[in-house]
Design a protein around this motif. Sequence first.
Motif, PDB file in Angstrom:
ATOM      1  N   PHE A 136      26.104 -43.542 -23.776  1.00 34.51           N
ATOM      2  CA  PHE A 136      25.409 -44.744 -23.336  1.00 34.51           C
ATOM      3  C   PHE A 136      26.250 -45.487 -22.280  1.00 34.51           C
ATOM      4  N   ILE A 146      25.858 -45.917 -18.043  1.00 33.91           N
ATOM      5  CA  ILE A 146      25.848 -47.213 -17.357  1.00 33.91           C
ATOM      6  C   ILE A 146      26.958 -47.264 -16.302  1.00 33.91           C
ATOM      7  N   LEU A 155      25.889 -45.317 -13.290  1.00 37.00           N
ATOM      8  CA  LEU A 155      24.900 -46.082 -12.525  1.00 37.00           C
ATOM      9  C   LEU A 155      25.575 -47.214 -11.755  1.00 37.00           C
ATOM     10  N   TYR A 156      26.546 -47.844 -12.414  1.00 42.88           N
ATOM     11  CA  TYR A 156      27.217 -48.972 -11.783  1.00 42.88           C
ATOM     12  C   TYR A 156      27.984 -48.510 -10.538  1.00 42.88           C
ATOM     13  N   ILE A 213      18.845 -46.204  -8.939  1.00 43.24           N
ATOM     14  CA  ILE A 213      19.173 -46.669 -10.287  1.00 43.24           C
ATOM     15  C   ILE A 213      17.967 -46.476 -11.191  1.00 43.24           C
ATOM     16  N   GLY A 214      18.063 -45.458 -12.010  1.00 41.92           N
ATOM     17  CA  GLY A 214      16.997 -45.191 -12.963  1.00 41.92           C
ATOM     18  C   GLY A 214      15.759 -44.605 -12.319  1.00 41.92           C
ATOM     19  N   GLY A 215      14.874 -44.097 -13.145  1.00 34.00           N
ATOM     20  CA  GLY A 215      13.635 -43.504 -12.653  1.00 34.00           C
ATOM     21  C   GLY A 215      13.802 -42.041 -12.309  1.00 34.00           C
ATOM     22  N   VAL A 255      16.962 -43.221 -22.009  1.00 26.25           N
ATOM     23  CA  VAL A 255      16.673 -44.655 -22.011  1.00 26.25           C
ATOM     24  C   VAL A 255      17.511 -45.354 -20.943  1.00 26.25           C
ATOM     25  N   VAL A 256      18.806 -45.037 -20.896  1.00 21.82           N
ATOM     26  CA  VAL A 256      19.688 -45.691 -19.929  1.00 21.82           C
ATOM     27  C   VAL A 256      19.225 -45.420 -18.495  1.00 21.82           C
ATOM     28  N   PHE A 257      18.819 -44.171 -18.232  1.00 19.78           N
ATOM     29  CA  PHE A 257      18.455 -43.812 -16.862  1.00 19.78           C
ATOM     30  C   PHE A 257      16.951 -43.968 -16.586  1.00 19.78           C
ATOM     31  N   SER A 258      16.214 -44.624 -17.464  1.00 16.00           N
ATOM     32  CA  SER A 258      14.754 -44.729 -17.338  1.00 16.00           C
ATOM     33  C   SER A 258      14.147 -43.369 -17.030  1.00 16.00           C
ATOM     34  N   TRP A 259      14.634 -42.355 -17.697  1.00 15.14           N
ATOM     35  CA  TRP A 259      14.138 -40.996 -17.476  1.00 15.14           C
ATOM     36  C   TRP A 259      12.899 -40.797 -18.331  1.00 15.14           C
ATOM     37  N   GLY A 260      11.780 -40.471 -17.707  1.00 21.22           N
ATOM     38  CA  GLY A 260      10.514 -40.445 -18.431  1.00 21.22           C
ATOM     39  C   GLY A 260      10.281 -39.190 -19.230  1.00 21.22           C
TER      40      GLY A 260
END
Lengths: 508, 311
Positions: free
Chosen positions: B149, B153, B156-157, B168-170, B255-260
């Motif tokens: 987790f 982050i 991403l940061y 960032i995410g998606g 969840v952290v990476f907004s991965w669908g």
Amino acid sequence: MRKFVLVLVVLSMIIAGLGIAKDTVVINLQAEPSRLNPIIYQDTETSMVLESIYAPLLDLTEDGDFTTEGAVTERFTISDDGLVYTFYIKQGIKFHNGDPLTARDVKFSYESFMDPDLGSPHNRYYAGIEEIVLVDDYTLEIHLKELDIAFLTLARLRGAVMPKDYIESVGWDEYERHPIGAGPYKFVRRVPAQSIELKRFEDYFGENAKIENVVFRYYPEMSTAIMAIRAGQVDFIGELPTDEFNALKRTAGDDLNFGTYERFEDHRVVFNKRPGEPFADVLVRQAVNYAIDRSEIIALTRPGMATPAVGRVPTFHPAHAADAPAYEVDLDKARELLIEAGYPDGFKTQIFAPSNHRERVLEVQQIQRQLARIGIEAEVVAVEWGTYLDVTADGEAPMFRERWSASAPEPISFIESWHSESSWNPIFGTYYNEEVDRLVDLIRVTIDTEERWELYREVQRIAMEDAVCVPLYYPLVGEAYNKDLYIPEDLWNPFKRPISAVHRWEWR
Amino acid sequence: MAGRKRSFWIRRIVRTLVTAFGVSLVAFLILHLTPGDPAKIMLGPYASEAAYEAIRERYHLNEPLPLQYLYWISGVFRGDLGDSIRYNRPVLELIKDRIGPTLALMGSALFISITLGIFLGIVAAIKRNTPIDYFATFQAVFWLSIPPFWLGILFLYIFGLQLRWVPIGGMVGFTSLIFPALTIGLRDEAWFARPMRAEMLEVLNQDYIKAVKAKGLKYSSVIVKHALRNALIPMITMIALRLPWVIGGSVVVEVVFSWGGLGSFLVSSVLARDYPVVQAILLLIAMLVVVANLVADLLYSVIDPRIRKES
């Protein structure tokens, strides 16, 4: 000469490049919206999307009055006995598929909410309708069985007039996947697990949207959404948790815009007042009220983002009872009351909170410490949501930490649970006061607004003398958005809210 | 011999079926182990009694539990996993939309962890007790100690917010995949590197390696042809057994990476109390684990016949 032309061309290209306005706004959603169906959905994410797709029957002003501005209604009248509502629908309004919007669509929308087969969780608000009469294509009468001053508050189609012909031809399942309204934006597509895209509806009956595209993107993890807004990938995050809002303001205060508004919501501690419980005694309830320090609780979980509560209806509303007993902290008084009630050494009890709301558990722990000061030993019980609902409704929790969010503008739901015959009464620990019953009944049939507000204040004064609950606070909502995004001032308001009018947002 | 082989396979498959039954029972019971009235949990506290009754009717909540299980499991066999309450769509359809991203993420993560793990394991074994070996150990412990987790982050940061190399995410193209895959892959690489090193060392100490070395074979072919082949056998089970962890790890990372994918879908479905979806995803993941275990066992017995005799 040729060189000069070349320079001119390059220059104009640069200027054109600078002049290209951003044409998309990206709005963060913390979860994927559920069903894009106005009569069914129960989550805030869906409401955030639908606000842009649908045109409401009526809208609210900044002061919480009904207005036809931005709504499909041209004007409306209420008969003197309050039983007949007549809506005159604006002519020339089009749905996104080009169909004209008429009173038939409004009637259909009402009937959809009422249809038991469609199973709207809101259908009980429509139970008071006796009949809906289509006078002509643009006039509709709604006849109520009995006077109900909250009718327009609770049964306003959740802001969505739906297209009769379209739904009848494609069916509800298909409709949900491609909703059509008469609002400023039309639905484009839904990317599974990623986003929902909307596009400006050029034939909107009001002022056309300033930004062409709206994308709702889902970020289940708040820290990721916050990095995304800092990187400019997201333009708007609504309803930030207080700690995130304050932290973002500290760390990125210069790169982002921030706004707040009050909510039509209160937080409180409910007592189980059933006979045999210590809290059946008004003296004990008053003692607890005197022992609880609201400002300490606000400082703990919502620093700068809540106002201490007095009574139930929030401060900005005219029905707020500023002069109801506020029970400022007074430990001596609290101890005296306990002695008078026959608990000189205090007693043991429990206070419940749902474990999935971290800040509520923290607050309850703080309350535990505050009550210890007057000798009440309260065990904190944090339970899973399903258990919480059962335990509190069954009267097994002596005290519990509640949140109530009301439909605007009529604050009836804040106080109606005090009525001894309300179905909410046993859920919130039972309460009976003859005078309160009489006042709540009276509020329901008082058409004059000013008079009604005064009755609201009166009923809160009486109930708070009975220390029916411990009002904690009225929260503020904090939202962050792109520095170049302009959101009109009047939207930062509990009755309007920025998300309800994305079409008025602008890139600057 | 053939009879014994057959009985081993039958025993394994029967055991798998029993496990699968148990797992399906647990997935089914999730709804009923949660305290509170399932209909209330699904619809929230404020719905009408008629709506609750409709839900109870639809999911046979008024029937006795064993009967409810039969309804559910027979549906599963017909490919009917029920409808999502949140989306009013068949669960199977929703899973189809999201399984692709999860497989892509798991695939890339496994690729990273296996290649890197095996490579580092071999190098560490060959260069044992040198700085290279120490470094390989150090980095393995390093990745293992970081919660995925937090690592996500951090990635991403640094690479999203500070350097702006990746979105960032998606899920916007290949660049979105890199860091979620690394977050899972690097951690799992450590799981493979250490056993690989140990296996290699063991094989390298065997007499037959000395023999081929003495024959004057080139060092690289000693490693690749003779040592690696034997050292890799236990790795097959390692990888198969690790598969469920990759799926489990992907839940948090998605969840952290907004991965669908299915992982974030599982989390949001739990939060939304969309029990048919939760049951289906749990069943799917659990079955994957059961099958992975079976395949690992069977593969192992094919490659190394001694396993069959011992069991």
